[in-house]
Design an enzyme around this catalytic site. Sequence first.
Site, PDB file in Angstrom:
ATOM      1  N   ASP A  44      -5.651  -3.393  -2.505  1.00 29.21           N
ATOM      2  CA  ASP A  44      -4.621  -3.049  -1.515  1.00 29.21           C
ATOM      3  C   ASP A  44      -3.901  -4.269  -0.936  1.00 29.21           C
ATOM      4  OD1 ASP A  44      -3.466  -2.137   1.102  1.00 29.21           O
ATOM      5  OD2 ASP A  44      -4.486  -0.287   0.557  1.00 29.21           O
ATOM      6  N   SER A  85       0.820  -1.203   0.000  1.00 27.18           N
ATOM      7  CA  SER A  85       0.000   0.000   0.000  1.00 27.18           C
ATOM      8  C   SER A  85       0.860   1.262   0.000  1.00 27.18           C
ATOM      9  CB  SER A  85      -0.966  -0.035   1.183  1.00 27.18           C
ATOM     10  OG  SER A  85      -2.019   0.877   1.005  1.00 27.18           O
TER      11      SER A  85
END
Length: 295
Positions: free
Chosen positions: A153, A40
Amino acid sequence: MSKSVALVLASGGARGLAQIGAIEELERRGYKIHSIASSSMGSVIGGAYASGHLNDLSEWMKSLDKSAVFQLLDFTFSLGFVKAERVFNHIRKIFNDPNIEDFEIDLKIIATNMQKEQEHIFDSGSLIDAMRASTAYPTVITPFMHNGEMLVDGGVLNPLPMNRVRRLPNDILVSIDLGAKIPYHAPNLKKNDQKTNEISAFASAKRIFNKYYNNNTKKDTHKNWSYFKLVTQTINVMHNQLNELALQHHAPDINIPISFRAADTFDFYRADELIEYGRMQAAITLDNYEASLKV
């Protein structure tokens, strides 16, 4: 004392900016990063460092105020409410979209494959595509389609990817934990470095967002919670728990703790403060580590 570092960078939204300051402190003390595993926001920081553009990214982030952050948001209502094309078009201008396999530093970027329900590890190909996939925050940033598969993510499955970083003999494993359950002590900054004014464009954006996403009108015990806050806080709790398990299982030589209270997920306009906080936390942690080696 070995100063060869295998570095693990975490998920954590705007708190990830603290990782810039931590890396700068590692470099200042002569530590050499040979490999990075990241998820991320950590993938953006790790990609910037591996490609030689960490300072460029830092300077851009420091230039953003609330209004500029709002202007980077390209709203949509399709499996998320932000496409993130504006953000990554700007990042592409900074990084020139190199291939991961061309870096001297071994870089792995983690995303989550929704169809296969497993991690997708980028260790080659477009850096920008890898970062875009790894930062596709569920329900907020739209998923990234890669070879016909939906990626989101990396923090969904592995927010602190200790098990993915390449190790070398006699190196030290360094992690930066963005979910540390410690108090937040803001660094002292000069007044002209602090962005404290509420920008009208950002305030307008919040009103628009709340109109669509905060349906809670009753005055009850949940009156301070919105749809957005519930989603982000749910993911934060999940990340923090997974981080703790990763730290227990892999036991890094150095773990630099960043308070989970340091910033909300999208407080990117606070770059000066968060970068300095990361530097401060790294300095404290490295002082303790280096002192322990002299005993």
